[in-house]
Design a protein around this motif. Structure first.
Motif, PDB file in Angstrom:
ATOM      1  N   ASP A   1       0.822  -1.219   0.000  1.00  0.00           N
ATOM      2  CA  ASP A   1       0.000   0.000   0.000  1.00  0.00           C
ATOM      3  C   ASP A   1       0.855   1.268   0.000  1.00  0.00           C
TER       4      ASP A   1
ATOM      5  N   ASN B   1     -14.682  -1.633   5.239  1.00  0.00           N
ATOM      6  CA  ASN B   1     -14.600  -3.091   5.085  1.00  0.00           C
ATOM      7  C   ASN B   1     -13.331  -3.632   5.730  1.00  0.00           C
ATOM      8  N   ASP B   2     -12.860  -2.965   6.754  1.00  0.00           N
ATOM      9  CA  ASP B   2     -11.607  -3.368   7.397  1.00  0.00           C
ATOM     10  C   ASP B   2     -11.675  -4.823   7.845  1.00  0.00           C
ATOM     11  N   GLY B   3     -10.590  -5.532   7.640  1.00  0.00           N
ATOM     12  CA  GLY B   3     -10.548  -6.930   8.070  1.00  0.00           C
ATOM     13  C   GLY B   3     -11.026  -7.892   7.014  1.00  0.00           C
ATOM     14  N   ASN B   4     -11.455  -7.374   5.869  1.00  0.00           N
ATOM     15  CA  ASN B   4     -11.964  -8.269   4.822  1.00  0.00           C
ATOM     16  C   ASN B   4     -11.102  -8.257   3.571  1.00  0.00           C
TER      17      ASN B   4
ATOM     18  N   HIS C   1      -6.478  -7.144   7.562  1.00  0.00           N
ATOM     19  CA  HIS C   1      -6.149  -5.714   7.679  1.00  0.00           C
ATOM     20  C   HIS C   1      -4.726  -5.562   7.143  1.00  0.00           C
TER      21      HIS C   1
ATOM     22  N   ARG D   1     -12.354  11.252   3.306  1.00  0.00           N
ATOM     23  CA  ARG D   1     -12.787   9.888   3.635  1.00  0.00           C
ATOM     24  C   ARG D   1     -14.303   9.799   3.748  1.00  0.00           C
TER      25      ARG D   1
ATOM     26  N   GLU E   1      -3.113  -2.658   5.785  1.00  0.00           N
ATOM     27  CA  GLU E   1      -2.371  -1.391   5.744  1.00  0.00           C
ATOM     28  C   GLU E   1      -1.078  -1.532   6.535  1.00  0.00           C
TER      29      GLU E   1
ATOM     30  N   SER F   1     -12.499  -6.479  -2.502  1.00  0.00           N
ATOM     31  CA  SER F   1     -12.715  -7.251  -1.279  1.00  0.00           C
ATOM     32  C   SER F   1     -14.182  -7.652  -1.227  1.00  0.00           C
TER      33      SER F   1
ATOM     34  N   GLN G   1      -9.642   5.087   0.647  1.00  0.00           N
ATOM     35  CA  GLN G   1      -9.464   5.078   2.109  1.00  0.00           C
ATOM     36  C   GLN G   1     -10.769   4.749   2.825  1.00  0.00           C
TER      37      GLN G   1
ATOM     38  N   LEU H   1     -11.299   1.066   2.835  1.00  0.00           N
ATOM     39  CA  LEU H   1     -10.431   0.353   3.781  1.00  0.00           C
ATOM     40  C   LEU H   1     -11.007   0.433   5.187  1.00  0.00           C
ATOM     41  N   GLU H   2     -11.627   1.574   5.509  1.00  0.00           N
ATOM     42  CA  GLU H   2     -12.212   1.716   6.847  1.00  0.00           C
ATOM     43  C   GLU H   2     -13.493   0.903   6.983  1.00  0.00           C
TER      44      GLU H   2
END
Lengths: 420, 441
Positions: free
Chosen positions: B80, B229-232, B248, B148, B250, B101, B223, B226-227
């Motif tokens: 990234d 769907n974090d963790g996917n 995750h 964001r 990043e 994702s 960005q 990423l927030e």
């Protein structure tokens, strides 16, 4: 019958002879290779998965409103839901055994990784497919244990879909064991999965278990499977179920009902294309090989039509020659040639032409195979295919020439006296 | 004169129905087989961005450590940090980050169970750069990216499913556990192949057909996605021990972000190449990179590199044309027999004053007529062939159809093949000496 006069006569029909020769050569080269490809597809379709496929079915379902995270609480909740489903299925009257599993042979959805013999190994020794499942996996799938033992229920762990961790013990296939330990004695040895430093002990070896990928890229490691004592937890589950003998349909019906009774918040209507629903293993197999079978049938049909077309072409050209040479035949008949002689004459002539064609064709066939090997990573064609092709085309030529030759042999000697 | 030749050709064809049928069948089978595979090839090997693909590039750098085992540098995607550095430098005319994702999607107030779809995290240039058509609303703005903002663009498919195809701009979509506002709805859009998702294609050795699937259903600023769907997120690959938190990625030692850039002239492309090399050198000086390998392929080069055209399709195409060659030889033989059998008739016409050119033209007319009828048969067989391909349920099944250009090609090929097959026999026939034939009548 001597050959020189036939050869001399052929020289007068250079264009026709060249055409038939080339046509036979091309037909041999292409049909041989096409049949070889068909043969390979059929061989692939018929290779055994290692499972006892009878009475086996697969449930793929998704929970609605289930947690989608990887935190411990979500994983535990998902695991409780899955264990509830497994218990409900195991209680059914027509069900023999049930296993939580991540994929099945031929299902086309693979987890793969490298298997190494040393910790932190940079180049894995072998590539393999991973099967995650519980202690009923072997019994449900009908896998044959040839050494060691099965997992016990206390050895089964669970983790989230994207969770990581290597199991302390694994069961591997004999094919993989033989590749990793060519001198035997794989049982009790240690392997390292995914190039990490975490050891996994081999506690069992199964006779055979195919990887989920049915064709193409998976062919190089088609029998390298690693079974891990892990129940994966996700919003989506796969479950293998073995019905009691002959009770497949009933068990499938009961399973659907039992799952909805246990928890109606799930997606289970049959949508095999997105991997949801209940289907017998026979359907998994049919889906995996549908394209191969389709291609084999299509090419087979085209080959048959081509052979007919080539045969018909020979009939057409020979008929024309016979028509052209009626007078010549009449003269020979008047000079004492029997009907048999005339028949043999045309048959020998065709044998000569077809003979030249198949020699050229055999060279072309091998050349084409070499080219295909280079372009498409195909296997070397057994010369048996060429040999059978040569015999088939010579027979086709003889068969095609028979009717016109018979007609030629019936030309009356009187023909010799007409309008010269 | 042509009408007369055509009349003669019809009579001649009717005289030998079996021979005629054989020739028509040969051409029809050859054309049917080759046009079926050619149509599939044509659909699969198309340029997804006609007229623009030469200006779209895929820059790559190599952030993996020196001792890392995979030596086919640089790898498919970037980490990234490299991707963000290159993107935020804004050295290209347009630039877009791309990451997919899986995400759970529902809409408040819409009565249907949540869907599992694919979320494309990207940047606002994605839409103009790849000529993505909008039905309602528009893309988000660059300030939505920096702020964001929780905004999304959705596909027309998803709009049909959730909102019955009505203008849903301003409505809310629930992605995993967050609410986002819809700012744009796409028109039906189906780039073939799905070029910006092709990473990893070469590992399938050309047996992977997933690059012909449909595009994603939800698009979000990089960005924000990423927030939300974090963790996917899934890594393409990692070195070391992988991400500390699964999904995750990043600041993880993982490759997972793709970058596409648009460079409108060759000079700009050269300048960007230099920039890319500079960046790699600079990162090596900083100690972050071990390798300074870079690569920058244009869109079509990249599809070629990834081997997106399935091998089976290539193989079938070669075989089909080989079949066509056999059919061609066969037709030559049959036509030769047919024309020379009419030597007497041709002799009479020659004796009555027809030039050898006229005979040649007449024979070719007959061959062309056979080709045309064979073409009709071939077209019907092609339709059957394509129907069979559609039934195979590959990701590209729904795309397979005979478009106008391929329909025209079918007939042109059939007639060209038959004229080619007819040329030699017609030449032979036109050289028949009239006197010799008349003598034997």
């Amino acid at each position: 019958m001597t050959l020189p006069p036939i050869l001399a006569a052929l020289k007068k029909h250079k264009a026709g002879v060249t055409l038939i020769t080339l046509q036979i050569a091309l037909t041999l080269a292409i049909v041989c290779n096409a049949v070889f490809i068909i043969g390979q597809r059929i061989e692939r379709v018929h290779r055994p998965s290692g499972l006892d496929e009878q009475n086996l079915f697969l449930i793929q379902q998704a929970y609605v409103g289930a947690p989608s995270g990887d935190d411990a609480a979500s994983v535990e909740k998902l695991d409780a839901m899955q264990r509830g489903d497994l218990a409900a299925l195991r209680n059914l009257p027509d069900v023999e055994s049930v296993a939580a599993i991540n994929s099945l042979p031929l299902l086309q959805s693979s987890w793969t990784g490298g298997v190494g013999l040393k910790p932190d190994q940079q180049h894995s020794t072998e590539h393999a497919a991973y099967y995650f499942g519980d202690e009923q996996m072997l019994k449900t799938l009908g896998l044959q244990l040839v050494a060691g033992r099965n997992f016990t229920s206390s050895e089964i762990t669970n983790r989230g879909f994207r969770g990581v961790g290597e199991p302390p013990m694994v069961i591997i296939t004999k094919a993989l064991a033989d590749k990793l330990f060519p001198n035997g004695g794989a049982l009790g040895k240690t392997v390292y999965l995914d190039g990490l430093a975490i050891p996994s002990t081999i506690i069992g070896v199964v006779a055979r278990m195919q990887i989920p990928a049915a064709g193409g890229w998976g062919d190089s490691f088609a029998w390298n499977s690693v079974l891990q004592p892990v129940r994966l937890d996700a919003y989506y589950t796969r479950t293998a179920v073995r019905a009691k003998p002959g009770r497949l349909d009933a068990a499938m019906r009961e399973a659907r009902e039992a799952l909805f009774n246990a928890n109606p918040m799930r997606v289970l209507e049959n949508q095999p294309d997105i991997g949801i629903g209940i289907m017998p293993f026979s359907e998994v197999r049919a889906r995996a090989y549908r394209a191969d079978i389709g291609m084999a049938i299509l090419m087979g049909v085209i080959c048959v039509i081509l052979l007919c077309v080539t045969g018909a072409g020979i009939v057409g050209l020979t008929s024309f020659w016979v028509g052209q040479r009626r007078k010549q035949i009449g003269i020979r008949r008047a000079l004492g040639a029997t009907q048999r002689d005339i028949l043999h004459y045309f048959q020998t002539e065709n044998l000569l032409i077809a003979g030249a064609g198949v020699v050229l064709g055999a060279i072309l066939a091998v050349g084409l195979n070499l080219w295909l090997m280079k372009q498409f990573q195909m296997d070397r064609m057994s010369l048996l295919y060429v040999l059978v092709g040569v015999i088939a085309l010579l027979a086709l030529g003889q068969g095609a020439v028979f009717a016109p030759a018979l007609r030629a042999s019936r030309v009356s000697p009187v023909e010799a006296t007409r309008s010269v | 004169m042509f009408a007369y030749y055509l009349d003669l050709a019809f009579r001649s064809l009717k005289r030998n129905p079996v021979l005629t049928f054989l020739m028509v069948l040969a051409i029809a089978v050859g054309i049917g087989a080759s046009m079926t595979t050619l149509t599939v090839m044509h659909i699969l090997s198309g340029d997804p961005l006609p007229g623009k693909s030469a200006h779209i590039y895929y820059p790559q750098v190599d952030p993996t450590p020196a001792d890392w085992y995979n030596k086919s540098h640089p790898l498919e995607v970037m980490d990234d940090r490299s991707a963000m550095d290159l993107w935020s430098a804004h050295r290209a005319d347009r630039q877009a980050l791309v990451v997919q994702s899986p995400v759970k999607v529902s809409a408040p107030g819409v009565d249907r169970p949540p869907l599992m779809l694919t979320l494309l995290a990207t940047t606002s240039d994605f839409f103009p750069m790849f000529e993505v058509p909008f039905e309602y609303g528009s893309a988000w703005t660059p300030s939505d990216e920096t702020g964001r903002a929780r905004v999304a663009v959705i596909s027309s498919d998803l709009n049909d499913k959730l909102f019955g195809g009505k203008n849903s701009v301003g409505k809310t979509l629930r992605l995993k556990d967050s609410d986002v506002r819809i700012v744009g709805v796409l028109k039906p859009w189906r780039p073939t192949p799905l070029f910006y998702d092709a990473e990893g294609g070469f590992t399938g050795n050309g047996y992977d057909t997933s690059y012909y699937a449909k595009p994603e259903d939800v698009f979000m600023p990089f960005q924000s996605a990423l927030e939300v769907n974090d963790g996917n997120f899934f890594q393409f690959t990692c070195w070391g021990n992988g991400p500390t938190v699964p999904g995750h990625l990043e600041n993880s030692p993982c490759l997972w972000v793709a970058l596409w850039v648009e460079l409108d002239s060759a000079a700009k492309a050269d300048a960007y190449r230099a920039f890319l090399e500079n960046y790699a050198e600079q990162q090596k000086t900083l100690g972050r990179f071990a390798n300074t390998d870079t690569r920058m392929l244009d869109l079509m080069q990249r599809l070629d590199y990834e081997q997106v055209i399935p091998k089976n399709v290539r193989l079938q195409t070669w075989l089909a044309f080989a079949f066509l060659a056999i059919c061609l030889f066969n037709t030559v033989g049959l036509l030769l027999a047919k024309f020379l059998r009419r030597a007497g008739e041709i002799g009479v016409r020659r004796a009555l004053g027809a030039s050898s050119r006229a005979i040649f033209a007449q024979c070719l007319t007959e061959a062309g007529l056979i080709g045309f009828i064979g073409g009709v048969g071939g077209w019907l067989l092609t339709m059957i062939g394509l129907w069979l391909v559609r039934r195979q349920q590959t990701p590209y099944s729904d795309l397979v159809h005979l478009d106008v250009s391929m329909f025209v090609v079918t007939f042109m090929l059939a007639i060209a093949v038959s004229l080619l097959a007819g040329a030699l026999p017609a030449l032979r026939a036109s050289r028949i000496a009239p006197a010799l034939q008349l003598k034997t009548l």
